[in-house]
Design a protein around this motif. Sequence first.
Motif, short mmCIF file in Angstrom:
data_model
loop_
_atom_site.label_atom_id
_atom_site.label_comp_id
_atom_site.label_asym_id
_atom_site.label_seq_id
_atom_site.Cartn_x
_atom_site.Cartn_y
_atom_site.Cartn_z
N PHE A 138 6.28 16.18 6.21
CA PHE A 138 5.07 16.45 5.70
C PHE A 138 4.53 17.78 6.30
O PHE A 138 4.82 18.06 7.38
CB PHE A 138 3.92 15.48 5.84
CG PHE A 138 4.03 14.17 4.97
CD1 PHE A 138 5.62 13.79 4.35
CD2 PHE A 138 3.42 13.30 4.74
CE1 PHE A 138 5.79 12.67 3.64
CE2 PHE A 138 3.44 11.89 4.14
CZ PHE A 138 4.94 11.81 3.58
N TYR A 185 0.05 15.53 13.30
CA TYR A 185 0.92 15.02 12.26
C TYR A 185 1.20 13.45 12.89
O TYR A 185 1.41 13.27 14.22
CB TYR A 185 2.08 15.16 11.77
CG TYR A 185 2.17 16.59 11.04
CD1 TYR A 185 2.07 17.88 11.51
CD2 TYR A 185 1.93 16.48 9.74
CE1 TYR A 185 2.07 18.93 10.82
CE2 TYR A 185 1.80 17.87 9.03
CZ TYR A 185 2.07 19.00 9.47
OH TYR A 185 2.09 19.99 8.97
N VAL A 188 5.42 10.88 9.82
CA VAL A 188 5.90 11.93 8.87
C VAL A 188 6.24 13.51 9.29
O VAL A 188 6.36 14.34 8.58
CB VAL A 188 4.50 12.06 8.06
CG1 VAL A 188 3.94 10.78 7.44
CG2 VAL A 188 3.23 12.77 8.93
N ASP A 246 6.20 5.31 2.66
CA ASP A 246 5.04 6.38 2.38
C ASP A 246 4.24 6.05 1.19
O ASP A 246 3.26 6.55 1.15
CB ASP A 246 5.63 7.48 1.92
CG ASP A 246 6.39 8.35 3.32
OD1 ASP A 246 7.49 8.74 2.82
OD2 ASP A 246 5.95 8.23 4.38
N ARG A 304 3.32 17.10 -3.77
CA ARG A 304 2.17 17.92 -3.36
C ARG A 304 0.77 17.37 -3.75
O ARG A 304 0.56 17.41 -4.64
CB ARG A 304 2.55 19.49 -3.71
CG ARG A 304 1.62 20.16 -2.81
CD ARG A 304 1.89 21.78 -3.26
NE ARG A 304 1.03 22.96 -2.38
CZ ARG A 304 0.12 23.59 -2.83
NH1 ARG A 304 -0.24 23.36 -3.90
NH2 ARG A 304 -0.51 24.41 -1.90
N SER A 314 9.94 14.69 -3.50
CA SER A 314 8.62 15.65 -3.13
C SER A 314 7.37 15.42 -4.00
O SER A 314 7.58 15.12 -4.96
CB SER A 314 9.07 16.93 -2.85
OG SER A 314 10.18 16.92 -2.07
N MET A 364 4.85 16.91 0.72
CA MET A 364 5.49 15.57 1.08
C MET A 364 6.97 15.80 0.90
O MET A 364 7.13 15.86 -0.42
CB MET A 364 4.65 14.12 0.78
CG MET A 364 3.22 14.35 1.22
SD MET A 364 2.56 12.88 0.65
CE MET A 364 2.72 12.81 -0.96
N LEU A 421 -1.00 18.83 1.05
CA LEU A 421 -0.11 18.09 1.78
C LEU A 421 1.25 18.06 0.95
O LEU A 421 1.25 17.52 -0.12
CB LEU A 421 -0.78 16.53 2.03
CG LEU A 421 0.25 15.76 2.82
CD1 LEU A 421 0.38 16.38 4.40
CD2 LEU A 421 -0.18 14.31 2.85
#
Length: 116
Positions: free
Chosen positions: A67, A59, A63, A89, A19, A17, A82, A80
Amino acid sequence: QVQLVESGGGLVQAGGSLRLSCAASGSIFSINVMSWYRQAPGKQRELVATITSRGSTNYADSVKGRFTISRDNAKKAVHLQMNSLKPEDTSVYYCYMMSYGSIPYWGQGTQVTVSS
């Protein structure tokens, strides 16, 4: 002069992940739409996620479910989150904001790299 400053990009393993955050500074007082776009090498820039001033979100199919876009109006910021990142990605991610006067603003881009 308005500037959008992005942060949070980096290198992560598949399944991980990140952000992303973007904050606006300068003479932008009322922001309507906030979005994230991305552009991979040799490909067109594509819309990843959008959030309106009322909080409505949209979206890209690629995603959805992974997301999440959010905004902080007081801080003139958009984020965002993720999750479950995939190698596909990998891109440069750009923050975009449009004022109620329909003036668009872009960030400088932040690299996200997902290793397999």
